[in-house]
Design an enzyme around this catalytic site. Structure first.
Site, mmCIF file in Angstrom:
data_model
loop_
_atom_site.group_PDB
_atom_site.id
_atom_site.type_symbol
_atom_site.label_atom_id
_atom_site.label_comp_id
_atom_site.label_asym_id
_atom_site.label_seq_id
_atom_site.Cartn_x
_atom_site.Cartn_y
_atom_site.Cartn_z
ATOM 1 N N SER A 193 0.849 -1.180 0.000
ATOM 2 C CA SER A 193 0.000 0.000 0.000
ATOM 3 C C SER A 193 0.896 1.244 0.000
ATOM 4 C CB SER A 193 -0.951 -0.025 1.196
ATOM 5 O OG SER A 193 -1.966 0.935 1.044
ATOM 6 N N ASP A 214 -14.495 -20.608 -8.771
ATOM 7 C CA ASP A 214 -13.809 -20.751 -7.487
ATOM 8 C C ASP A 214 -14.105 -19.591 -6.540
ATOM 9 O OD1 ASP A 214 -12.493 -23.172 -8.122
ATOM 10 O OD2 ASP A 214 -11.015 -22.069 -9.301
ATOM 11 N N ASP A 252 -8.425 -6.013 -5.325
ATOM 12 C CA ASP A 252 -8.084 -4.855 -4.496
ATOM 13 C C ASP A 252 -9.152 -3.777 -4.640
ATOM 14 O OD1 ASP A 252 -6.840 -2.672 -3.199
ATOM 15 O OD2 ASP A 252 -4.851 -3.384 -3.786
ATOM 16 N N HIS A 273 -6.821 -6.093 -0.817
ATOM 17 C CA HIS A 273 -5.732 -5.137 -0.642
ATOM 18 C C HIS A 273 -4.663 -5.671 0.312
ATOM 19 C CE1 HIS A 273 -3.663 -1.388 -0.790
ATOM 20 N NE2 HIS A 273 -3.851 -1.116 0.480
#
Length: 573
Positions: free
Chosen positions: A228, A299, A446, A485
């Site tokens: 990040s 999945d 994300d 994330h």
């Protein structure tokens, strides 16, 4: 390993006086430098004294000697860095930080060094360096990156590195607060520089000098890991300070910081456009379910959302509105978030978010829509947008998010703070020439940083440096199916790294830092990383599934037949 220009032969030689086993805090000046040299054959009294000193030293246990050496670091100075406290820590030891706000239990003994760095009159960069004792040190050093607006040390990741034998450092980058607190930046351009690039660099310089003093020699290798904002810090190090680290892990980097936060404004404006535009968090599971149904996400996640041609209109309410359908204004909002921000002329500014990552505890409810009925309220995007443009750029507390002009205001942001916070230099030739190795990874699910931003940066570096083939000797990118994330999410996501769940084994196949070290030290580049999903994303519940991440632009393919495994297939970008 010292940075260029560092005079390693002049680092201070510490002298005694500390009580073994205590935590010493600075109340004296830097330790004196002990002069070296002298007669080859000392006079007899000196020889006798040396003999008795040697006998006394032999009676001191290894633990006491290490404690004394640790304590003696207190009060020393290394350039602009000052050690304010140093002492041995014996487990059990618990410590809590702000990011994440939960206690960390440290089980390995270590020398804890605390200090401050003041490269400018308005700087107060606080750092810690944890030094393993004796044979527990693997001879290497790792720097740990931050998250959000920084403001604290990431103790869980420091603890994980310590457990693997690394001397490890962390820093608050120049201010103290929660990762969504930006008030410190208002009226403090030097602190913005410390946050943007200076804090991480100065911590690396200081940490390497201190550990060399403690151990008597430099670290064999230096690594940095961040995700990040820490991923942004990682790329900033490779770009600005190519000799600080031999190897760097950049997870989900927020390196195009100004445009990333502008994307947050774009999304929140879309949610707030009209009273009917907001997408309640309760509708997010229906959106993800429709994406998976349309694009064969059997999945529970998509291998590559770029291949998904999802049309949000399939969710249009046919009668009474419910949590399983969208109104026309909500469909328009969803399209805007997928598309990403544009200039007034319609030119794309930054990628939007990919379909498939809307639902779940780390999805859009946390980052984009907010958890409640009021549009965006409580979302992390809203907090970052208000804080950055208000405190960093315009100097207006409680900045109105609805007032953003995506042409004029971005130009102002670039001019005011872009150079300090954006890590967008695409010429990594100095890092490559220094022998550096870089692993970048990003989750396709994300909801904080659009995953295409990592591919765009990688491709831009390739364009600058002669194509993707030219990057393979030092730079690998891995896109992670189903990962949110920095970790978690519907897909296998545990590869270690900052903020991520620990790998089931710390080897070069399953752990990203181990893969980096294997590349740097053994010359073996990672073609594949195997990520792990634990049951309920809880390592204590055991492994549920594993899945390879392939070095971009290779793609994952499943072997034919029932139960066929996954492989990486070469592809062109």
């Amino acid at each position: 390993m010292f940075p260029p220009g560092h005079e390693s032969d002049r680092r201070p030689r510490l002298r005694g006086g500390a009580v073994p086993g205590t935590l010493c805090r600075s109340g004296i000046g830097p330790a004196e430098a002990e002069e070296e040299g002298g007669n080859a054959m000392p006079y007899a009294p000196h020889a006798v004294a040396a003999t008795f000193a040697g006998l006394a030293l032999a009676l001191v246990t290894g633990a006491e000697a290490r404690a004394a050496a640790c304590n003696e670091l207190a009060g020393t100075a290394f350039g602009p860095a000052h050690v304010t406290a140093a002492g041995m820590v014996t487990p059990p030891f618990g410590i809590a930080g702000r990011d994440p706000p939960r206690p960390t239990t440290v089980t390995a003994p270590f020398c804890r060094v605390e200090g401050t760095i003041t490269p400018s009159a308005d700087s107060d960069i606080r750092f810690e360096l944890w030094l393993p004792t004796g044979a527990a040190w693997n001879g290497k050093y790792e720097g740990v990156g931050n998250g959000g607006f920084a403001g604290s040390l990431i103790y869980p990741s420091m603890n994980a590195a310590l457990a693997e034998g690394y001397a490890v450092s962390g820093t608050d980058t120049g201010h103290t607060g929660s990762p969504i607190d930006s008030r410190w930046a208002l009226g403090h351009p030097e602190k913005i520089k410390d946050f943007g690039w200076r804090g991480i660099h100065e911590t690396a310089v200081a940490a390497k000098a201190i550990l060399a003093e403690y151990y008597g020699h430099d670290a064999a290798h230096a690594y940095f890991a961040g995700c990040s904002d820490g991923g942004r810090e990682a790329l900033m190090e490779a770009q600005r300070f190519p000799t600080d680290y031999d190897g760097i892990v950049a997870g989900a980097p927020a390196n195009n910081w100004v445009r990333l936060v502008a994307t947050a404004v774009w999304d929140e404006q879309a949610l707030m456009a009209t009273p009917a535009s907001a997408i309640p968090a309760a509708k997010l599971p229906a959106i993800t379910a429709a994406v998976l149904a349309a694009c064969h996400g059997s999945d529970g996640y998509l291998e590559d959302p770029r291949q998904c041609r999802f049309d949000p209109s399939v969710l249009r309410c046919q009668g009474t509105e419910s949590e399983s359908c969208l109104t026309d204004p909500q469909i328009a909002t969803l399209r805007r978030i997928y598309a990403g921000p544009q200039s007034q002329a319609g030119t794309p500014i930054f990628p939007g978010f990919e379909p498939g990552g809307e639902a779940g505890p780390t999805g859009w409810g946390l980052w984009i829509t907010g958890p409640g009925p009021k549009p965006g309220e409580g979302s992390l995007q809203l907090a970052f947008a208000r804080g950055f443009f208000g405190d960093f750029v315009f100097g207006v507390r409680d900045w109105n998010i609805r007032s953003m002009n995506f042409d004029a205001d971005l130009a102002t942001s670039d001019r005011q703070v872009g150079a300090a916070v954006d890590a967008m230099d695409t010429d990594l030739s100095k890092f490559r020439a220094a022998g550096g190795r870089l692993i970048q990874y990003h989750g396709w699910n994300d909801a904080a940083i659009p995953p295409l931003s990592s591919i765009n940066y990688y491709q831009s570096v390739a364009q600058t440096m002669g194509g993707v083939t030219a990057l393979r000797s030092f730079y690998r990118l891995f896109m992670a199916p189903g990962m949110s994330h920095c970790g978690m999410g519907a897909g296998p996501n545990a590869v270690g790294g900052v903020f991520g769940l620990p790998a089931p084994s710390h080897d070069a196949t399953h752990d990203v830092v181990a893969a980096l070290a294997h590349w740097v030290e053994d010359g073996v580049p990672p073609e594949m990383l195997v990520a792990t999903r634990y049951r309920d994303n809880d390592p204590a519940k055991g492994v549920e599934a594993q899945h390879p991440w392939c070095a971009y632009p290779a793609t994952v393919t499943r072997a034919a037949g029932t139960g066929g495994g996954f492989t990486c297939t070469a592809a062109t970008p």
